[in-house]
Design a protein around this motif. Structure first.
Motif, mmCIF file in Angstrom:
data_model
loop_
_atom_site.group_PDB
_atom_site.id
_atom_site.type_symbol
_atom_site.label_atom_id
_atom_site.label_comp_id
_atom_site.label_asym_id
_atom_site.label_seq_id
_atom_site.Cartn_x
_atom_site.Cartn_y
_atom_site.Cartn_z
ATOM 1 N N ASN A 126 0.946 -0.926 -0.007
ATOM 2 C CA ASN A 126 -0.063 0.072 0.055
ATOM 3 C C ASN A 126 0.670 1.343 0.014
ATOM 4 O O ASN A 126 0.676 2.053 0.855
ATOM 5 C CB ASN A 126 -0.963 -0.030 1.140
ATOM 6 N N VAL A 127 1.568 1.456 -1.123
ATOM 7 C CA VAL A 127 2.525 2.839 -1.113
ATOM 8 C C VAL A 127 1.647 3.787 -1.675
ATOM 9 O O VAL A 127 1.403 3.523 -2.856
ATOM 10 C CB VAL A 127 3.756 2.113 -1.865
ATOM 11 N N ASN A 128 1.959 4.893 -1.098
ATOM 12 C CA ASN A 128 1.268 5.961 -1.836
ATOM 13 C C ASN A 128 2.240 7.136 -1.855
ATOM 14 O O ASN A 128 3.141 7.402 -0.952
ATOM 15 C CB ASN A 128 -0.100 6.469 -1.040
ATOM 16 N N LEU A 129 2.441 7.830 -2.962
ATOM 17 C CA LEU A 129 3.796 8.505 -3.248
ATOM 18 C C LEU A 129 3.445 9.612 -4.450
ATOM 19 O O LEU A 129 3.005 9.065 -5.544
ATOM 20 C CB LEU A 129 5.000 7.819 -3.491
ATOM 21 N N GLU A 161 16.413 0.183 4.408
ATOM 22 C CA GLU A 161 17.273 -1.046 4.502
ATOM 23 C C GLU A 161 17.427 -1.935 3.337
ATOM 24 O O GLU A 161 16.303 -1.927 2.576
ATOM 25 C CB GLU A 161 17.006 -1.913 5.897
ATOM 26 N N ASN A 162 18.394 -2.750 3.457
ATOM 27 C CA ASN A 162 18.166 -3.925 2.129
ATOM 28 C C ASN A 162 16.998 -4.619 2.360
ATOM 29 O O ASN A 162 16.398 -5.144 3.399
ATOM 30 C CB ASN A 162 19.520 -4.994 2.514
ATOM 31 N N GLY A 163 16.465 -4.747 1.119
ATOM 32 C CA GLY A 163 15.017 -5.650 0.985
ATOM 33 C C GLY A 163 14.017 -4.730 1.225
ATOM 34 O O GLY A 163 12.602 -5.325 1.393
ATOM 35 N N ALA A 164 14.113 -3.366 1.274
ATOM 36 C CA ALA A 164 13.051 -2.339 1.925
ATOM 37 C C ALA A 164 11.834 -2.382 0.794
ATOM 38 O O ALA A 164 10.841 -2.172 1.136
ATOM 39 C CB ALA A 164 13.441 -1.066 2.115
ATOM 40 N N SER A 206 10.170 -2.595 4.724
ATOM 41 C CA SER A 206 9.402 -3.733 4.641
ATOM 42 C C SER A 206 8.128 -3.494 3.661
ATOM 43 O O SER A 206 7.007 -3.889 3.949
ATOM 44 C CB SER A 206 8.798 -4.327 6.089
ATOM 45 N N GLY A 207 8.539 -2.696 2.566
ATOM 46 C CA GLY A 207 7.695 -2.662 1.617
ATOM 47 C C GLY A 207 6.701 -1.421 1.775
ATOM 48 O O GLY A 207 5.532 -1.223 1.003
ATOM 49 N N THR A 208 7.090 -0.675 2.880
ATOM 50 C CA THR A 208 5.835 0.369 3.113
ATOM 51 C C THR A 208 6.836 1.692 3.259
ATOM 52 O O THR A 208 7.727 1.790 3.593
ATOM 53 C CB THR A 208 5.247 0.298 4.447
ATOM 54 N N VAL A 209 5.972 2.770 2.872
ATOM 55 C CA VAL A 209 6.566 4.149 2.990
ATOM 56 C C VAL A 209 6.256 4.557 4.491
ATOM 57 O O VAL A 209 5.088 4.522 4.969
ATOM 58 C CB VAL A 209 5.888 5.048 2.133
ATOM 59 N N ILE A 210 7.286 4.579 5.258
ATOM 60 C CA ILE A 210 6.915 5.178 6.705
ATOM 61 C C ILE A 210 6.955 6.533 7.020
ATOM 62 O O ILE A 210 6.153 6.841 8.089
ATOM 63 C CB ILE A 210 7.706 4.137 7.717
#
Ligand SMILES: Nc1ncnc2c1ncn2[C@@H]1O[C@H](COP(=O)(O)OP(=O)(O)OP(=O)(O)O)[C@@H](O)[C@H]1O
Ligand SMILES: [Mg+2]
Length: 247
Positions: free
Chosen positions: A20-23, A36-39, A209-213
């Protein structure tokens, strides 16, 4: 210019690469995307130009879905891959930088102009006739950037462009990016090496972990940087000005 809406990517094994990335990426920005690696940074980059398909969500370029306009999108958004050596497809520097324009049927004069101006922008004009196999790692990285510039992109996305480069080569890449940004090109820099570049950024996006924090001004996100396993110097946001290798 680019809007990523609710983008998720699930791999065949069920793992979520993007969640669920919004950008939204605008004109004139210099964005550092760190994690990080794998983000999920490289995966997100591949979505920008439709090299992979979303499991859900969408990507818009100038207000329209990228799917039906991939040719324009891939011209407007240039990607410099993590392994830039793999991006080199031709024998000599000028052949390689001219590959994209030639492939699009530009006239010989247009191709020549694209080669000259792109090599000039990355400081490699003197290497024009050289075989790519002879280039140093730093020169190769800049040749890959030139190949992307040849199509006159609006946005250049660079994936870990500092890996393996020595101090002067990092400086050369940074100098090129600052000049490109000054000419109005939007720069998106994917990296966890913030000490080399963060002072140049207008905006920082933190992924984990795949999310924009977090997404905002580098000073505002200062305390959050370390929570994503990305290194930053000890101390407060006053250290930001020192976070570049550019002299
Ligand atoms: N086909 C696949 N199946 C399952 N997981 C995958 C697959 N391809 C990639 N991944 C995982 O997706 C995650 C995101 O990878 P990505 O390459 O985008 O990370 P990154 O942020 O660019 O990391 P790095 O800093 O190491 O380059 C990683 O954990 C990776 O192992
Ligand atoms: Mg990566």
């Amino acid at each position: 210019m680019v809007e990523i809406r609710n983008l998720s990517h699930r791999f065949d094994d069920g793992a979520l690469g993007l969640n669920n990335v919004n950008l939204a990426l605008g004109a004139g920005e210099f964005v550092v995307l760190a994690g990080e690696n794998g983000a999920g940074k490289s995966l997100l980059m591949r979505h920008l130009v439709g090299l992979v398909a979303p499991t859900s969500g969408s990507i818009l370029y100038r207000g329209r879905e990228i799917g039906p306009q991939l040719k324009q999108v891939r011209q407007a958004i240039g990607l410099v891959f993590q392994d830039s050596g793999a991006q080199i497809v031709s024998l000599t520097v000028e052949e390689d930088v001219g590959f994209g324009p030639r492939n699009r049927g530009w006239s010989p004069a247009e191709v020549d102009l694209a080669i000259t101006s792109s090599l000039e922008a990355v400081g490699l004009l003197g290497h024009r006739k050289q075989p790519c196999s002879q280039l140093s790692g730093g020169e190769l990285r800049r040749a890959a950037i030139a190949g992307v510039l040849a199509l006159r992109p609006e946005i250049v996305v660079l994936d870990e462009p500092f890996t393996g480069l020595d101090f002067p080569s990092v400086q050369a890449v940074l100098g090129t990016l600052v000049r490109l940004h000054q000419t109005g090109i939007t720069i998106i820099l994917l990296t966890h090496e913030l000490d080399k570049c963060l002072a140049l950024a207008t905006r920082l996006v933190l992924m984990s972990s795949g999310t924009v924090i977090a997404d905002g001004a580098p000073t505002d996100l200062w305390e959050l940087i370390t929570t994503t396993n990305v290194h930053r110097p000890p101390g407060g946001p006053e250290k930001l000005a020192e976070m570049t290798w550019l002299a």
